[in-house]
Design a protein around this motif. Sequence first.
Motif, PDB file in Angstrom:
ATOM      1  N   ASN A  29       0.773  -1.176  -0.152  1.00 27.36           N
ATOM      2  CA  ASN A  29       0.027  -0.166  -0.016  1.00 27.36           C
ATOM      3  C   ASN A  29       0.952   1.067   0.140  1.00 27.36           C
ATOM      4  OD1 ASN A  29      -2.428  -1.416  -0.037  1.00 27.36           O
ATOM      5  ND2 ASN A  29      -2.332  -1.648   2.003  1.00 27.36           N
ATOM      6  N   ALA A  30       2.002   1.199   0.686  1.00 25.09           N
ATOM      7  CA  ALA A  30       2.963   2.453   0.843  1.00 25.09           C
ATOM      8  C   ALA A  30       3.443   2.530  -0.632  1.00 25.09           C
ATOM      9  CB  ALA A  30       3.952   2.029   1.676  1.00 25.09           C
ATOM     10  N   ASP A  31       3.872   1.550  -1.335  1.00 21.32           N
ATOM     11  CA  ASP A  31       4.103   1.694  -2.595  1.00 21.32           C
ATOM     12  C   ASP A  31       3.124   2.412  -3.527  1.00 21.32           C
ATOM     13  OD1 ASP A  31       6.253   0.794  -4.671  1.00 21.32           O
ATOM     14  OD2 ASP A  31       4.935  -0.427  -5.620  1.00 21.32           O
ATOM     15  N   ALA A  32       1.953   1.705  -3.418  1.00 21.30           N
ATOM     16  CA  ALA A  32       0.864   2.230  -4.476  1.00 21.30           C
ATOM     17  C   ALA A  32       0.505   3.457  -4.309  1.00 21.30           C
ATOM     18  CB  ALA A  32      -0.511   1.316  -3.863  1.00 21.30           C
ATOM     19  N   ASN A  33       0.829   3.924  -2.829  1.00 25.57           N
ATOM     20  CA  ASN A  33       0.512   5.484  -2.542  1.00 25.57           C
ATOM     21  C   ASN A  33       1.936   6.406  -2.773  1.00 25.57           C
ATOM     22  OD1 ASN A  33      -2.356   5.993  -1.597  1.00 25.57           O
ATOM     23  ND2 ASN A  33      -1.733   4.010  -1.070  1.00 25.57           N
ATOM     24  N   ASP A  34       2.937   5.845  -3.252  1.00 22.68           N
ATOM     25  CA  ASP A  34       4.230   6.480  -3.521  1.00 22.68           C
ATOM     26  C   ASP A  34       4.471   7.088  -2.222  1.00 22.68           C
ATOM     27  OD1 ASP A  34       6.510   7.163  -4.808  1.00 22.68           O
ATOM     28  OD2 ASP A  34       5.515   8.874  -5.689  1.00 22.68           O
ATOM     29  N   VAL A  35       4.627   6.432  -1.060  1.00 26.97           N
ATOM     30  CA  VAL A  35       5.335   6.973   0.339  1.00 26.97           C
ATOM     31  C   VAL A  35       5.994   6.054   0.859  1.00 26.97           C
ATOM     32  CG1 VAL A  35       2.826   8.412   0.649  1.00 26.97           C
ATOM     33  CG2 VAL A  35       3.267   5.923   1.397  1.00 26.97           C
ATOM     34  N   LYS A  36       6.918   6.507   1.804  1.00 27.60           N
ATOM     35  CA  LYS A  36       7.869   5.804   2.444  1.00 27.60           C
ATOM     36  C   LYS A  36       7.371   5.879   4.152  1.00 27.60           C
ATOM     37  CE  LYS A  36      12.798   5.615   3.804  1.00 27.60           C
ATOM     38  NZ  LYS A  36      14.004   6.380   3.753  1.00 27.60           N
ATOM     39  N   ILE A  37       7.293   4.245   4.307  1.00 28.75           N
ATOM     40  CA  ILE A  37       6.929   3.696   5.572  1.00 28.75           C
ATOM     41  C   ILE A  37       7.897   2.936   5.977  1.00 28.75           C
ATOM     42  CG2 ILE A  37       5.152   2.768   6.889  1.00 28.75           C
ATOM     43  CD1 ILE A  37       3.033   4.051   5.164  1.00 28.75           C
ATOM     44  N   THR A  38       8.354   2.831   7.192  1.00 28.88           N
ATOM     45  CA  THR A  38       9.192   1.686   8.122  1.00 28.88           C
ATOM     46  C   THR A  38       8.099   1.002   8.769  1.00 28.88           C
ATOM     47  OG1 THR A  38      10.933   3.095   8.220  1.00 28.88           O
ATOM     48  CG2 THR A  38      10.899   1.121   9.618  1.00 28.88           C
ATOM     49  N   ALA A  39       7.915  -0.378   7.972  1.00 26.96           N
ATOM     50  CA  ALA A  39       7.264  -1.342   8.685  1.00 26.96           C
ATOM     51  C   ALA A  39       7.895  -2.372   9.628  1.00 26.96           C
ATOM     52  CB  ALA A  39       6.222  -2.156   7.540  1.00 26.96           C
ATOM     53  N   VAL A  40       7.498  -2.461  10.895  1.00 30.86           N
ATOM     54  CA  VAL A  40       8.169  -3.231  11.823  1.00 30.86           C
ATOM     55  C   VAL A  40       7.335  -4.382  12.326  1.00 30.86           C
ATOM     56  CG1 VAL A  40       9.154  -3.096  14.100  1.00 30.86           C
ATOM     57  CG2 VAL A  40       9.256  -1.201  12.659  1.00 30.86           C
ATOM     58  N   LEU A  41       7.531  -5.615  12.270  1.00 32.00           N
ATOM     59  CA  LEU A  41       6.960  -6.728  12.412  1.00 32.00           C
ATOM     60  C   LEU A  41       7.456  -7.244  14.058  1.00 32.00           C
ATOM     61  CD1 LEU A  41       5.186  -9.316  11.893  1.00 32.00           C
ATOM     62  CD2 LEU A  41       7.104 -10.314  11.148  1.00 32.00           C
ATOM     63  N   GLY A  42       6.460  -7.316  14.844  1.00 28.16           N
ATOM     64  CA  GLY A  42       6.666  -7.756  16.068  1.00 28.16           C
ATOM     65  C   GLY A  42       5.906  -7.163  17.397  1.00 28.16           C
ATOM     66  N   ASP A  43       5.821  -7.553  18.509  1.00 28.97           N
ATOM     67  CA  ASP A  43       5.018  -7.279  19.603  1.00 28.97           C
ATOM     68  C   ASP A  43       5.927  -6.557  20.266  1.00 28.97           C
ATOM     69  OD1 ASP A  43       3.815  -6.945  22.158  1.00 28.97           O
ATOM     70  OD2 ASP A  43       2.857  -8.980  22.241  1.00 28.97           O
ATOM     71  N   VAL A  44       5.409  -5.191  20.205  1.00 27.86           N
ATOM     72  CA  VAL A  44       5.985  -3.776  21.060  1.00 27.86           C
ATOM     73  C   VAL A  44       5.165  -3.279  22.359  1.00 27.86           C
ATOM     74  CG1 VAL A  44       6.982  -3.169  18.564  1.00 27.86           C
ATOM     75  CG2 VAL A  44       4.757  -2.148  19.448  1.00 27.86           C
ATOM     76  N   LEU A  45       4.265  -4.117  22.612  1.00 35.28           N
ATOM     77  CA  LEU A  45       3.385  -3.634  23.615  1.00 35.28           C
ATOM     78  C   LEU A  45       4.105  -3.442  25.078  1.00 35.28           C
ATOM     79  CD1 LEU A  45       0.040  -4.954  22.542  1.00 35.28           C
ATOM     80  CD2 LEU A  45       0.925  -2.971  22.177  1.00 35.28           C
ATOM     81  N   SER A  46       5.408  -3.890  25.264  1.00 41.71           N
ATOM     82  CA  SER A  46       6.151  -3.672  26.548  1.00 41.71           C
ATOM     83  C   SER A  46       6.684  -2.387  26.707  1.00 41.71           C
ATOM     84  CB  SER A  46       7.049  -4.945  26.807  1.00 41.71           C
ATOM     85  OG  SER A  46       7.959  -4.948  25.786  1.00 41.71           O
ATOM     86  N   GLY A  47       6.696  -1.674  25.363  1.00 36.52           N
ATOM     87  CA  GLY A  47       7.435  -0.357  25.154  1.00 36.52           C
ATOM     88  C   GLY A  47       6.449   0.635  25.235  1.00 36.52           C
ATOM     89  N   ASP A  48       7.041   1.915  24.664  1.00 36.80           N
ATOM     90  CA  ASP A  48       6.241   3.096  24.691  1.00 36.80           C
ATOM     91  C   ASP A  48       6.600   3.886  23.406  1.00 36.80           C
ATOM     92  OD1 ASP A  48       8.927   4.127  24.671  1.00 36.80           O
ATOM     93  OD2 ASP A  48       8.748   5.330  26.364  1.00 36.80           O
ATOM     94  N   ALA A  49       6.628   3.115  22.354  1.00 35.21           N
ATOM     95  CA  ALA A  49       6.574   3.730  20.860  1.00 35.21           C
ATOM     96  C   ALA A  49       7.947   4.287  20.730  1.00 35.21           C
ATOM     97  CB  ALA A  49       5.542   4.783  20.533  1.00 35.21           C
ATOM     98  N   ASP A  50       8.863   3.977  21.368  1.00 37.70           N
ATOM     99  CA  ASP A  50      10.418   4.261  20.991  1.00 37.70           C
ATOM    100  C   ASP A  50      10.553   5.774  20.853  1.00 37.70           C
ATOM    101  OD1 ASP A  50      11.382   1.856  21.267  1.00 37.70           O
ATOM    102  OD2 ASP A  50      10.738   1.208  19.317  1.00 37.70           O
TER     103      ASP A  50
END
Length: 222
Positions: free
Chosen positions: A121-142
């Motif tokens: 979808n990022a490619d289709a809309n010509d935008v740059k997004i960093t996609a991160v796979l994994g459970d991050v819910l022990s953190g605070d969005a870094d």
Amino acid sequence: MHPLVNSPENAFVRAHTRLSPAPYVPEVHLHLADDAIALWEKTEENLRGSEQPPPFWAFAWAGGQALARYILDHPDLIRGRTVFDLAAGSGLVAIAAVRAGAATVTANEIDPLAVTAIAANADANDVKITAVLGDVLSGDADGAEVVLAGDVFYSKAMTDRVLPFLRRAAARGALVLVGDPGRAYLPREHLESVAVHEVPVNRSLESTDVKTTTVWRLPSRL
């Protein structure tokens, strides 16, 4: 072009969806499916032969649509800031954040197919997004300056983990915005309403054509 765009997972995403404008955010195009059950069955049958997460990535959910619309209509909240999109699904909200002028956007998911869909979808809309796979819910969005979450309060187990994550982000000074159409486990007592939208949705998923959906802010003091 993101490397996942040439992967077998990407071929699956494209084969079982069609590129369409998000109903309430038509300036963003997504790979969307028409039938949730049929796609879920295809996911289990064709990819791993084992139980898979529901294909949340293949639909424009009400909370995400309202949140995407809100930040596009209020780009001053996003412009020049670092953004983290939790449980990003299709990547709709992350794409809207890029369009609103975010400095960087990270989209997080626990489903590998969702990460693939976000890249497509990022490619289709010509935008740059960093996609991160994994459970991050022990953190605070870094350290992200803005944390966004669309339609994340659909179960008690999810709310019990997501709310502390969002509260930690708000406590360190992040702007935390949530889109939700009144799901059963929405923690209203912790949230402040900032906007209400009437959002077109998939009737097969929601049993209606329009969902009244609120954009909420999580204050740092709660």
